[in-house]
Design a protein around this motif. Structure first.
Motif, PDB file in Angstrom:
ATOM      1  N   VAL A  73       0.953  -1.250   0.408  1.00  0.00           N
ATOM      2  CA  VAL A  73       0.480   0.139   0.094  1.00  0.00           C
ATOM      3  C   VAL A  73       0.673   1.512  -0.074  1.00  0.00           C
ATOM      4  CG1 VAL A  73      -1.630   1.304   1.263  1.00  0.00           C
ATOM      5  CG2 VAL A  73      -2.040  -0.913   0.719  1.00  0.00           C
ATOM      6  N   GLU A  74       1.907   1.130   0.841  1.00  0.00           N
ATOM      7  CA  GLU A  74       2.201   2.406   1.650  1.00  0.00           C
ATOM      8  C   GLU A  74       3.337   2.911  -0.167  1.00  0.00           C
ATOM      9  OE1 GLU A  74       5.010   5.928   2.333  1.00  0.00           O
ATOM     10  OE2 GLU A  74       2.930   4.334   3.136  1.00  0.00           O
TER      11      GLU A  74
ATOM     12  N   ARG B 166       1.292   4.222  -2.419  1.00  0.00           N
ATOM     13  CA  ARG B 166       0.676   5.932  -2.454  1.00  0.00           C
ATOM     14  C   ARG B 166       1.517   6.957  -3.262  1.00  0.00           C
ATOM     15  NH1 ARG B 166       3.455   9.454   0.878  1.00  0.00           N
ATOM     16  NH2 ARG B 166       4.094   7.448   2.247  1.00  0.00           N
ATOM     17  N   ARG B 167       3.387   5.774  -2.434  1.00  0.00           N
ATOM     18  CA  ARG B 167       3.951   6.820  -3.083  1.00  0.00           C
ATOM     19  C   ARG B 167       3.807   7.345  -5.640  1.00  0.00           C
ATOM     20  NH1 ARG B 167       7.481   4.269   0.053  1.00  0.00           N
ATOM     21  NH2 ARG B 167       8.275   2.708  -0.951  1.00  0.00           N
TER      22      ARG B 167
ATOM     23  N   TYR C  99       2.073   6.493  -6.610  1.00  0.00           N
ATOM     24  CA  TYR C  99       0.210   7.253  -7.927  1.00  0.00           C
ATOM     25  C   TYR C  99      -0.393   7.928  -6.942  1.00  0.00           C
ATOM     26  CZ  TYR C  99       0.884   2.838 -10.161  1.00  0.00           C
ATOM     27  OH  TYR C  99       1.746   1.191 -10.612  1.00  0.00           O
ATOM     28  N   GLN C 100      -0.277   8.336  -5.762  1.00  0.00           N
ATOM     29  CA  GLN C 100      -0.740   9.270  -5.371  1.00  0.00           C
ATOM     30  C   GLN C 100       0.136  10.521  -5.771  1.00  0.00           C
ATOM     31  OE1 GLN C 100       0.066   9.955  -1.053  1.00  0.00           O
ATOM     32  NE2 GLN C 100      -2.649  10.806  -0.820  1.00  0.00           N
TER      33      GLN C 100
ATOM     34  N   ASP D 128      -6.910   8.932  -4.617  1.00  0.00           N
ATOM     35  CA  ASP D 128      -6.200   9.363  -3.545  1.00  0.00           C
ATOM     36  C   ASP D 128      -6.891   9.448  -2.140  1.00  0.00           C
ATOM     37  OD1 ASP D 128      -4.426   9.650  -5.466  1.00  0.00           O
ATOM     38  OD2 ASP D 128      -4.845  12.065  -4.941  1.00  0.00           O
ATOM     39  N   GLU D 129      -8.177   9.272  -1.621  1.00  0.00           N
ATOM     40  CA  GLU D 129      -8.949   9.100  -0.751  1.00  0.00           C
ATOM     41  C   GLU D 129      -8.833   7.329  -0.365  1.00  0.00           C
ATOM     42  OE1 GLU D 129     -12.867   9.765   1.016  1.00  0.00           O
ATOM     43  OE2 GLU D 129     -12.760  10.715  -0.705  1.00  0.00           O
TER      44      GLU D 129
ATOM     45  N   ILE E 230      -6.163   5.556  -1.266  1.00  0.00           N
ATOM     46  CA  ILE E 230      -5.050   5.101  -1.162  1.00  0.00           C
ATOM     47  C   ILE E 230      -4.831   5.576   0.781  1.00  0.00           C
ATOM     48  CG2 ILE E 230      -2.783   5.216  -1.540  1.00  0.00           C
ATOM     49  CD1 ILE E 230      -3.842   5.249  -4.711  1.00  0.00           C
ATOM     50  N   THR E 231      -5.279   6.683   1.007  1.00  0.00           N
ATOM     51  CA  THR E 231      -5.082   7.534   2.093  1.00  0.00           C
ATOM     52  C   THR E 231      -5.764   6.027   2.934  1.00  0.00           C
ATOM     53  OG1 THR E 231      -4.389   9.142   1.501  1.00  0.00           O
ATOM     54  CG2 THR E 231      -5.556   9.491   3.585  1.00  0.00           C
TER      55      THR E 231
ATOM     56  N   VAL F  18      -3.404   3.243   3.640  1.00  0.00           N
ATOM     57  CA  VAL F  18      -2.466   3.474   4.811  1.00  0.00           C
ATOM     58  C   VAL F  18      -2.074   3.336   6.344  1.00  0.00           C
ATOM     59  CG1 VAL F  18      -0.256   4.440   5.501  1.00  0.00           C
ATOM     60  CG2 VAL F  18      -1.457   3.934   3.042  1.00  0.00           C
TER      61      VAL F  18
END
Length: 504
Positions: free
Chosen positions: A303-304, A307-308, A310-311, A319-320, A322-323, A326
């Motif tokens: 997941v991290e 996030r790095r 594709y965020q 984006d929400e 993914i947040t 995490v």
């Protein structure tokens, strides 16, 4: 006539008038011939009222027929012998009151006519004492019966034993069914306990005979009831000594404690089962927490990476998501770590040792240096003692309480104070703050695992911290509680025993 001018008759008259017995002389027909002064006082008659009257006036009506038959037999006996004190009767006073008396009779021959001198003692006080004793014995027997107890009395000099009715009943026997003896008692003791009981009795007797000191027989053992059951008894006997210092008897009591012993066995079995269950639960929590770590780290890592990489490159909804992923993985890691810490508290592998609480608090403040600095918290302390504890768990305890005080602060700068005082056989610690406080309705709830009073977006955490504190304190033989008022801060109290031997 003697030197004082008194005749023998006058001296005898004074003796009869001053004797502590009521004296009455009656002829063979039961007519009163003489009475003394004490007789007048006891029965309330004057001499003139009594002389020549039938002795029946002094006898309650329900006893007169029996008395008449007795007087007839007494007069018909060719050889009349005195009857000493010892016969208890009832007499009738002038006012109609019946009084218990003890009487002695002496025949007085006077030619062809026969007289009988009766010496009468008022035994009202003695009878009252006997009644009080009888009632006391009845209450004692009732209490012994209610307690399923029996008494025994061993005459050491004659080697004779007496058992109460309760003792027979406790052994499943009817009173008198077998001879009360040490041999028969020992025969009723369970075969597996017989040697221990005999050894205990012999040891008491030996100590008494050789050392001449007060001693007691005090033992729990099993007896075989006649119904085939096995009963537990608590048996205690006390030695009594004669004037020469020699032991003369041992008096004791036996209590049926079968129900208590069975309850103790059930409780012990439940404790063993609970210990086994707790051990299995701790093992499960440890294994589950440990085994969850690896797949969770893999999920969190993936997941991290997402996030790095594709965020900001996808839409706002992505984006929400993914947040949230995490944050969820992070919370799960924290929860597993706290659960792992909680499961380890009950482990007996942790060694209790003398632990300086001053040094423990220094280590805690070093661990919390960042949150203390960021919040501007001021932590003060009194002089803290050295106690028997697990150092690592003591750090957990202080760190959880102080970090909570920082987390749940109000608009004011956090002020935290740590103190301790000795009371009786324990140390009472206090960690106080000036934070937001806790409503009384939640005082018990906050120590339960996974219990939260606030939403995660207000105050982060897993809800295990205070549950860990409670488990640490109880593992060390103490207790923990809270005093607080919303808006006026909180004080957490917890205790530790002053002696290592008091720790469970």
């Amino acid at each position: 006539m003697d030197e004082a001018g008194d005749t023998t008759e006058s001296i005898f008259h004074r003796i009869t008038e001053n004797t502590p017995y009521a004296l009455v002389l009656a002829d063979q027909d039961g007519r009163i011939a003489l009475v003394n002064t004490y007789f007048e006082q006891l029965f309330g008659y004057s001499r003139d009222e009594l002389l020549g009257r039938s002795i029946d006036v002094l006898i309650p009506e329900r006893f007169r027929i029996e008395h008449e038959a007795y007087r007839r037999r007494f007069n018909e006996c060719p050889v009349q012998k005195p009857m000493s004190m010892g016969r208890d009767l009832y007499a009738l006073r002038k006012n109609g009151e019946e009084i218990p008396v003890e009487i002695a009779l002496s025949p007085i021959p006077n030619g062809e006519k026969r007289y009988v001198l009766a010496a009468i003692a008022d035994i009202t006080l003695r009878k009252h004492g006997e009644e009080v004793l009888r009632q006391s014995e009845a209450r004692l027997n009732l209490a012994l019966s209610a307690a399923n107890a029996g008494t025994w009395d061993w005459d050491i000099l004659r080697d004779a034993v007496m058992w109460s009715e309760g003792s027979y009943r406790l052994l499943g026997l009817k009173p008198g069914e077998c001879e009360a003896s040490a041999k028969n008692w020992l025969a009723r003791v369970h075969p597996d306990d017989r040697a221990v009981v005999k050894e205990a009795v012999d040891a008491v007797i030996k100590r008494v005979m050789t050392q001449r000191r007060q001693d007691a027989f005090d033992l729990e053992y099993r007896v075989c009831h006649t119904d085939g059951s096995v009963r537990w008894v608590y048996d205690r006997g006390q030695i009594l000594y004669g004037r020469d210092g020699r032991p003369v008897r041992m008096i004791g009591i036996m209590l049926d404690v079968t129900e208590r012993k069975l309850a103790e066995e059930r409780l012990a079995e439940q404790a063993r089962e609970l210990a086994r269950s707790n051990s299995e639960l701790q093992e499960f929590a440890y294994v589950a927490s440990h085994d969850l770590q690896e797949p969770l780290r893999a999920v969190a890592g993936c997941v991290e990476i997402i996030r790095r990489r594709y965020q900001g490159k996808l839409d706002a909804r992505a984006d929400e998501v993914i947040t949230h992923a995490v944050e969820g993985a992070t919370r799960m890691q924290n929860l597993i770590n706290d659960l792992l810490a909680y499961s380890r508290i009950g482990s007996r592998d942790h060694r209790l040792e003398p632990t300086d609480c001053q040094a423990i608090l220094d280590a805690v403040l070093a661990n919390l240096e960042v949150p203390i600095s960021e919040s501007g918290a001021v932590v003060t302390r009194d002089e803290l003692p050295t106690i028997y504890a697990d150092p690592g768990q003591l750090i957990q305890l202080f760190q959880n309480l102080i970090s909570n005080a920082i987390k749940f602060r109000s608009d004011r700068k956090p002020e935290i104070h740590v103190s301790a005082k000795k009371q009786n056989r324990e140390w009472i610690f206090a960690v106080s703050d000036n934070g937001i406080g806790i409503a009384p309705d939640y005082f018990e709830r906050i120590f339960r695992i996974f219990q939260r009073l606030h939403a995660r977006n207000e105050y982060p955490g897993t809800g295990i911290g205070l549950a860990i504190c409670k488990r640490v304190v109880e593992r060390h033989g103490g207790r923990i509680w809270v005093e607080s008022e919303p808006g006026h801060g909180t004080i957490f109290y917890f205790t530790f025993p002053t002696e290592a031997g008091m720790i469970r």
